[in-house]
Design a protein around this motif. Structure first.
Motif, short mmCIF file in Angstrom:
data_model
loop_
_atom_site.label_atom_id
_atom_site.label_comp_id
_atom_site.label_asym_id
_atom_site.label_seq_id
_atom_site.Cartn_x
_atom_site.Cartn_y
_atom_site.Cartn_z
N LEU A 38 91.84 6.76 72.66
CA LEU A 38 91.91 6.41 71.26
C LEU A 38 93.06 6.19 70.61
N LEU A 39 94.24 6.94 71.09
CA LEU A 39 95.55 6.71 70.46
C LEU A 39 96.14 5.27 70.79
N VAL A 40 95.91 4.95 71.96
CA VAL A 40 96.28 3.42 72.24
C VAL A 40 95.48 2.51 71.58
N THR A 41 94.18 2.67 71.33
CA THR A 41 93.51 1.69 70.45
C THR A 41 93.54 1.87 69.05
N GLY A 42 94.35 2.95 68.57
CA GLY A 42 94.67 3.01 67.04
C GLY A 42 93.38 3.98 66.54
N ASN A 43 92.47 4.62 67.16
CA ASN A 43 91.38 5.10 66.55
C ASN A 43 91.49 6.79 66.76
N GLY A 46 93.29 12.35 64.60
CA GLY A 46 94.62 13.04 63.78
C GLY A 46 93.99 14.45 63.75
N ALA A 47 94.24 14.89 62.68
CA ALA A 47 94.17 16.49 62.30
C ALA A 47 92.78 16.99 62.28
N TYR A 48 91.99 15.95 61.88
CA TYR A 48 90.24 16.14 62.05
C TYR A 48 89.87 16.68 63.52
N LEU A 49 90.92 16.58 64.44
CA LEU A 49 90.32 17.15 65.76
C LEU A 49 90.43 18.56 65.80
N LEU A 50 91.14 19.24 64.82
CA LEU A 50 91.00 20.68 64.78
C LEU A 50 89.51 21.12 64.44
N ALA A 51 88.75 20.18 63.83
CA ALA A 51 87.24 20.77 63.41
C ALA A 51 86.47 20.83 64.70
N THR A 52 86.99 20.24 65.73
CA THR A 52 86.07 20.40 66.85
C THR A 52 86.33 21.67 67.97
N ILE A 120 75.63 19.99 68.18
CA ILE A 120 76.86 20.02 68.75
C ILE A 120 77.42 18.52 68.80
N VAL A 121 76.59 17.77 69.37
CA VAL A 121 77.08 16.43 69.76
C VAL A 121 77.30 15.70 68.38
N SER A 122 76.69 15.71 67.27
CA SER A 122 76.80 15.30 66.21
C SER A 122 78.10 15.75 65.40
N HIS A 123 78.51 16.98 65.57
CA HIS A 123 79.78 17.41 65.38
C HIS A 123 80.79 16.64 65.85
N TYR A 124 80.74 16.60 67.26
CA TYR A 124 82.00 15.80 68.20
C TYR A 124 81.90 14.20 67.34
N GLN A 125 80.92 13.62 67.20
CA GLN A 125 80.61 12.30 66.96
C GLN A 125 81.29 12.07 65.45
N SER A 126 80.95 12.99 64.78
CA SER A 126 81.63 12.89 63.35
C SER A 126 83.02 12.90 63.09
N VAL A 127 83.48 13.59 64.05
CA VAL A 127 85.07 13.95 64.12
C VAL A 127 85.82 12.53 64.89
N VAL A 128 85.23 12.45 66.16
CA VAL A 128 85.91 11.63 67.01
C VAL A 128 85.69 10.20 66.69
N LEU A 129 84.37 9.90 66.43
CA LEU A 129 83.97 8.60 66.10
C LEU A 129 84.26 8.07 64.85
N TYR A 130 83.74 8.88 63.90
CA TYR A 130 83.73 8.61 62.35
C TYR A 130 85.01 9.17 61.51
N GLN A 131 85.82 9.81 62.13
CA GLN A 131 87.14 10.51 61.78
C GLN A 131 86.98 11.21 60.47
N ARG A 132 85.95 12.06 60.52
CA ARG A 132 85.78 12.92 59.23
C ARG A 132 85.22 14.09 59.57
N VAL A 133 85.47 15.28 58.86
CA VAL A 133 84.99 16.35 59.03
C VAL A 133 83.59 16.53 58.63
#
Length: 171
Positions: A38-43, A46-52, A120-133
């Motif tokens: 995700l870092l290499v592809t620019g996606n 960031g700080a949203y990762l703390l929500a996981t 649980i999966v929707s929470h991970y998807q929300s943070v990692v894929l859509y970059q929102r809490v």
């Protein structure tokens, strides 16, 4: 780990914790590589990762509880291992991991709310894929899953405590 249980005297409750820690190490390696991608592809989220982090803690408690129950049942009922394998396969396909939840009809989406892994999966998807809490409603759903996780851990530990004396003899 029947051989360990028969030959050595140690707190047997350590075995599920060892399995959980082993799975946690595998998860950390794979998740680290995924975050690097995700870092290499620019996606990178960031700080949203703390929500996981709370989601991961709830997932570990839930898995530990279900794992202890499944382990105890597998000792006394030999076919339980095959049953749980089939059950987990169905549970995987009833969780929106490889398909988006929006692709399902409305009635199926409302039923999917009762699947704790879907929450649980929707929470991970929300943070990692859509970059929102996730919103407040999603956190409330996660609180329900946390209660279920604690209940599964309590059930697992109480089942284990009742049957620990018989487990070595049964193995």
């Amino acid at each position: 780990h029947a051989n360990l249980l028969k030959k050595m005297n140690f707190p047997r409750i350590c075995l599920p914790l060892i399995v959980l820690l082993n799975a946690g190490m595998n998860f950390a390696i794979i998740y680290g590589l995924f975050l690097l991608l995700l870092l290499v592809t620019g996606n990178f989220p960031g700080a949203y990762l703390l929500a996981t982090l709370p989601v991961l803690a709830i997932l570990c408690v839930f898995a530990l509880g279900l794992g202890i129950v499944a382990g105890v049942l597998n000792v006394f009922f030999r076919d339980a291992g095959q049953f749980f394998g089939i059950l987990l396969q169905f549970w995987f396909w009833l969780t929106p991991i490889v398909y988006p939840i929006a692709s399902l009809p409305g009635w199926a989406q409302s039923v999917l709310v009762w699947n704790p892994m879907a929450v649980i999966v929707s929470h991970y998807q929300s943070v990692v894929l859509y970059q929102r809490v996730p919103d407040a409603g999603a956190w409330l759903g996660l609180a329900g899953v946390a209660g279920l996780a604690l209940a599964s851990l309590w059930l697992g530990l109480s089942t284990y405590r009742r049957r620990v004396g018989e487990m070595v003899d049964e193995l």
